[in-house]
Enzyme design. Structure first.
Site, PDB file in Angstrom:
ATOM      1  N   GLY A  14      15.657   4.313   8.766  1.00 49.70           N
ATOM      2  CA  GLY A  14      15.423   4.596   7.301  1.00 49.70           C
ATOM      3  C   GLY A  14      14.937   6.030   7.283  1.00 49.70           C
ATOM      4  O   GLY A  14      13.891   6.095   6.221  1.00 49.70           O
ATOM      5  N   ALA A  15      15.376   6.949   7.907  1.00 48.09           N
ATOM      6  CA  ALA A  15      14.726   8.277   7.870  1.00 48.09           C
ATOM      7  C   ALA A  15      15.002   9.026   6.726  1.00 48.09           C
ATOM      8  O   ALA A  15      14.496  10.119   6.538  1.00 48.09           O
ATOM      9  CB  ALA A  15      15.255   9.047   9.119  1.00 48.09           C
ATOM     10  N   GLU A 219      -6.808   4.900  -8.346  1.00 48.44           N
ATOM     11  CA  GLU A 219      -5.873   5.973  -8.326  1.00 48.44           C
ATOM     12  C   GLU A 219      -5.495   6.418  -9.634  1.00 48.44           C
ATOM     13  O   GLU A 219      -4.995   5.169 -10.371  1.00 48.44           O
ATOM     14  CB  GLU A 219      -4.892   5.871  -7.191  1.00 48.44           C
ATOM     15  CG  GLU A 219      -3.964   4.718  -7.535  1.00 48.44           C
ATOM     16  CD  GLU A 219      -2.969   4.443  -6.076  1.00 48.44           C
ATOM     17  OE1 GLU A 219      -1.936   5.315  -6.174  1.00 48.44           O
ATOM     18  OE2 GLU A 219      -3.072   3.653  -5.390  1.00 48.44           O
ATOM     19  N   ASP A 238      -0.380  -5.456  -2.251  1.00 43.53           N
ATOM     20  CA  ASP A 238       0.062  -4.054  -2.008  1.00 43.53           C
ATOM     21  C   ASP A 238      -1.401  -3.339  -1.390  1.00 43.53           C
ATOM     22  O   ASP A 238      -1.386  -2.812  -0.428  1.00 43.53           O
ATOM     23  CB  ASP A 238       0.341  -3.125  -3.298  1.00 43.53           C
ATOM     24  CG  ASP A 238       0.659  -1.802  -2.969  1.00 43.53           C
ATOM     25  OD1 ASP A 238       1.553  -1.830  -1.927  1.00 43.53           O
ATOM     26  OD2 ASP A 238       0.453  -1.056  -3.651  1.00 43.53           O
ATOM     27  N   HIS A 243      -5.098  -3.260   2.926  1.00 41.31           N
ATOM     28  CA  HIS A 243      -6.305  -2.108   3.370  1.00 41.31           C
ATOM     29  C   HIS A 243      -7.656  -2.539   3.102  1.00 41.31           C
ATOM     30  O   HIS A 243      -8.614  -2.402   3.805  1.00 41.31           O
ATOM     31  CB  HIS A 243      -5.774  -1.127   2.177  1.00 41.31           C
ATOM     32  CG  HIS A 243      -4.522  -0.416   2.392  1.00 41.31           C
ATOM     33  ND1 HIS A 243      -3.740  -0.497   3.558  1.00 41.31           N
ATOM     34  CD2 HIS A 243      -3.703   0.176   1.436  1.00 41.31           C
ATOM     35  CE1 HIS A 243      -2.726  -0.078   3.343  1.00 41.31           C
ATOM     36  NE2 HIS A 243      -2.457   0.294   2.268  1.00 41.31           N
TER      37      HIS A 243
END
Length: 502
Positions: A14-15, A219, A238, A243
């Site tokens: 997936g570069a 954010e 998410d 996190h």
């Protein structure tokens, strides 16, 4: 050379995607610029869009010119380009893996130790790993093989278990690196050092002195081009499942016997297992969700979430989520942990805010003075990496009056650069250090915590609170506090009493 690793091969699937272009390749460039990659380390990227290496490298150069620190340096890019190759192919075609196996068999070009990085959609993980195994690319007779998987690891508890079963058919647990880039941030790592490298705070780090703890990520950005994927995910999956729950474990865990991966994972897992389950019939008392409406972020007018591209017009996906959790153990019993995240908020702010209990008032009982302001310990994660301690002091003058002051400490010196989280994590992969990568037990325990909320929120209802873009989120989130004198902390800056209202 500085902390140079042994030579290895990075294979990036997936570069041509956003993750590789915006994070992985800039991180590898920075490591090369700092002399932290072995001269023999090679990078093989794969994708479908570009026909050959030259076309891919031209786009990569343009991307790096706009993302790397200090601007693109020709000498560094030339060295970086010499270690990079590109291979066009379709990951769903068996012939691609045969060609990949033949390419990697060239030991003059590619070291045997290999890390496969899945910069892909989560639905592709299992298929790619199965195909790698079919052509013996996961066998470790000649060198180690490690597979890096981005979040989310599943979409709920059941899907995580299914994915784990598929991976375990081809990989040992020690080969799986479940990456959470948040844990690579310097400030997050600093939480461990601050807690366990200093004796100062340990006597205060418990239910006797701490009133509540807030873990916040806000954010101002919207969802960008992620409409389809975000609408199927939402803020709870998410940010909080990964996190913020990981941040909670760093704040709440007991000291591990060492920094070895097994010891660190064991203490984090104890915290997750001690979190009180959220009752299915009381979700509203412990969780609040919101979605941004049209509004103004800074000087810019922005559209509502439901008007974003590739988002359903009647979407109930949350762009704001807040949870109240309790850890039922000796240290934290009775201390609420409040987790909050949101998009299109007033400003960018990620921090851990620890509010201490107010002192007894008997010292001031014969005077007019009241010390209603709490002490706060604030750990800024981004955009300001710092430590701030807010206290009550006497105001200047003859009268006995008080005011708030703060002790501020930056985590880095002015001349020290801010490394991206991926840089250290990529080196950890090469070193075989899994301490800041997630164990499967941590992942499943995190899913167990939020699964009742996900199930409740899967049913459209009136519990989705709209909030204007550019605000600090829905006022309904205030109800998670146990006391009317408690409220959300939004910023690191001084604010009179140390607290701010929505």
């Amino acid at each position: 050379m500085n902390n140079m690793t042994e030579p290895c091969t990075f294979v990036i699937f997936g570069a041509t995607g956003d993750l590789a272009r915006g994070k992985l390749l800039p991180a590898l460039y920075h490591l090369d610029a700092a002399g932290r990659l072995h001269p023999g380390t090679r990078i093989l990227t794969t994708g479908r869009r570009h026909p050959d290496r030259d076309a891919w490298l031209s786009e990569t150069r343009a991307d790096l010119s706009g993302t790397v620190r200090g601007g693109l340096q020709q000498e560094v890019f030339t060295r970086f380009a010499d270690r990079v190759d590109y291979m066009q192919g379709d990951l769903r075609q068996a012939d691609f893996y045969k060609q990949l196996q033949a390419r990697l068999a060239d030991r003059q070009g590619f070291p045997a130790d290999t890390a496969f990085y899945m910069a892909l959609g989560a639905s592709d993980y299992a298929g790619v790993i199965e195909n790698l195994d079919r052509v013996a690319l996961l066998e470790e007779q000649l060198g180690w093989r490690r597979v890096v998987i981005e979040k989310p690891f599943g979409n709920d508890l059941q899907s995580a278990a299914i994915l784990q079963q598929k991976l375990s058919n081809h990989l040992r647990e020690e080969q799986i690196y479940r990456i959470d880039h948040y844990l690579g941030k310097e400030t997050v790592r600093n939480i461990l050092v601050f807690r366990f490298g200093n004796v100062l705070m340990e006597p205060l780090w418990n239910r006797d002195t701490i009133d509540h703890i807030q873990i916040i990520h806000a954010e101002p950005q919207g969802i960008g081009k992620r409409g389809a994927t975000y609408d199927a995910s939402g803020a709870l999956r998410d940010m909080i499942q990964s996190h913020l729950l990981q941040l909670l474990t760093f704040v709440a865990m007991e000291s591990p016997v060492s920094m070895a991966a097994e010891a660190l994972h064991a203490e984090k897992l104890k915290v997750l297992k001690s979190i009180r389950p959220i009752p299915a019939d009381r979700i509203g008392d412990y969780a609040v969700r919101g979605q941004y409406d049209a509004g103004k972020v800074g000087p810019d007018d922005v559209i509502a979430y439901r008007d974003e591209g590739r988002v359903a017009a009647d979407s109930h996906t949350e762009t704001f989520a807040a949870l109240k959790l309790h850890i039922d153990n000796w240290r934290w019993a009775g201390v609420p942990f409040l987790l909050r995240t949101g998009k299109r908020m007033t400003a960018k702010q990620a921090m851990v805010a620890i509010c201490f209990k107010q002192p007894p008032q008997q010292f001031f009982r014969s005077s007019h003075i009241r010390c209603d302001a709490s002490n706060w310990l604030l750990i800024g994660i981004q955009p300001n990496e710092c430590l701030r301690l807010e206290m009550t002091v006497k105001a200047p003058g003859e009268a006995l009056a008080t005011r708030q002051t703060a002790l501020d400490a930056a985590f880095r010196k002015a001349d020290e650069t801010v490394n991206d989280a991926y840089e250290e994590l990529l080196l950890d992969i090469v070193r075989g250090d899994r301490s800041l990568f997630l164990s499967y037990e941590e992942v499943t325990q995190a899913w167990q915590i939020i699964d009742p909320v996900l199930k409740a929120w899967s049913k459209p209802g009136e519990d989705l609170h709209l909030y204007p873009a550019g605000s600090w989120g829905p006022r309904a989130a205030d109800r998670l506090f146990d006391s009317a004198c408690q409220s959300w902390r939004h910023t690191l800056g001084a604010c009179g009493c140390g607290m701010e209202k929505l």
